[in-house]
Design a protein around this motif. Structure first.
Motif, PDB file in Angstrom:
ATOM      1  N   ALA A  66      18.501  44.611   2.185  1.00  0.00           N
ATOM      2  CA  ALA A  66      18.185  44.748   3.604  1.00  0.00           C
ATOM      3  C   ALA A  66      16.863  44.057   3.927  1.00  0.00           C
ATOM      4  CB  ALA A  66      18.147  46.225   4.001  1.00  0.00           C
ATOM      5  N   SER A  74      19.463  37.759   8.553  1.00  0.00           N
ATOM      6  CA  SER A  74      20.873  37.941   8.161  1.00  0.00           C
ATOM      7  C   SER A  74      21.608  36.625   7.943  1.00  0.00           C
ATOM      8  CB  SER A  74      21.610  38.803   9.194  1.00  0.00           C
ATOM      9  OG  SER A  74      21.078  40.100   9.199  1.00  0.00           O
ATOM     10  N   THR A 126      26.581  42.322   6.107  1.00  0.00           N
ATOM     11  CA  THR A 126      25.150  42.314   6.413  1.00  0.00           C
ATOM     12  C   THR A 126      24.569  43.712   6.565  1.00  0.00           C
ATOM     13  OG1 THR A 126      25.662  42.050   8.758  1.00  0.00           O
ATOM     14  CG2 THR A 126      25.186  40.038   7.514  1.00  0.00           C
ATOM     15  N   ASP A 127      25.406  44.740   6.646  1.00  0.00           N
ATOM     16  CA  ASP A 127      24.914  46.107   6.738  1.00  0.00           C
ATOM     17  C   ASP A 127      24.927  46.709   5.338  1.00  0.00           C
ATOM     18  OD1 ASP A 127      24.130  48.622   7.347  1.00  0.00           O
ATOM     19  OD2 ASP A 127      25.714  49.032   8.797  1.00  0.00           O
ATOM     20  N   LYS A 129      23.191  49.056   3.856  1.00  0.00           N
ATOM     21  CA  LYS A 129      23.114  50.514   3.666  1.00  0.00           C
ATOM     22  C   LYS A 129      24.517  51.109   3.646  1.00  0.00           C
ATOM     23  CE  LYS A 129      21.206  54.790   5.499  1.00  0.00           C
ATOM     24  NZ  LYS A 129      21.018  55.460   4.289  1.00  0.00           N
ATOM     25  N   ASP A 130      25.350  50.754   4.617  1.00  0.00           N
ATOM     26  CA  ASP A 130      26.719  51.280   4.643  1.00  0.00           C
ATOM     27  C   ASP A 130      27.545  50.737   3.489  1.00  0.00           C
ATOM     28  OD1 ASP A 130      26.196  52.783   6.854  1.00  0.00           O
ATOM     29  OD2 ASP A 130      27.075  51.377   8.277  1.00  0.00           O
TER      30      ASP A 130
END
Length: 139
Positions: A66, A74, A126-127, A129-130
């Motif tokens: 991140a 990103s 690109t996320d 954490k999820d």
């Protein structure tokens, strides 16, 4: 939640598709989406289980990815990790994770991180954490 895997001895990243009786079915995280079985003899590691050494506590890989994503907007990493010098690589990583343990984090670790980051971003992930956070970290 999707599980992204690294398989020792095989290039790239893989997404867990299904579990068989004696194996896992994985799909490459690239444009080909090639599926293949992975057996108990293969060393498989979930990216959610990986952390980077720092001077304090270890930082989960998704947080480091991140940070790279924030630095790069990103997009793919601007640094050509294959051709840069060790100093350039470490200076770049110090911007991403300032308190990383300079003795225990090797150049090859940073290169692998940037390679994985580029693979994920190129394929629309690109996320982080999820994508990679372990269930107990989400609380």
């Amino acid at each position: 939640m999707e599980t992204i895997l690294s398989i020792s001895g095989k290039p790239g990243l893989y997404k867990l598709v299904s579990r068989g009786k004696m194996n896992l079915i994985v799909e490459t995280v690239d444009a080909t989406h090639h599926r293949m079985p992975v057996f108990a003899s293969d060393r498989v590691t979930s990216l959610g289980d990986i952390a980077m050494y720092t001077d304090a506590d270890d930082i989960p890989l998704w947080k480091v990815l991140a940070n790279v994503g924030e630095k790069e907007g990103s997009k793919k990493a601007a640094l050509n990790y294959r051709k840069c010098s060790s100093k350039e690589l470490r200076d770049y990583f110090a911007e991403v994770l300032p308190n990383y343990d300079r003795d225990r984090v090797h150049d090859s670790d940073i290169k692998k991180l940037l390679q994985w980051y580029n693979i994920l971003v190129e394929n629309g992930y690109t996320d982080f954490k999820d994508l990679l956070a372990a269930p107990e970290e989400e609380k």
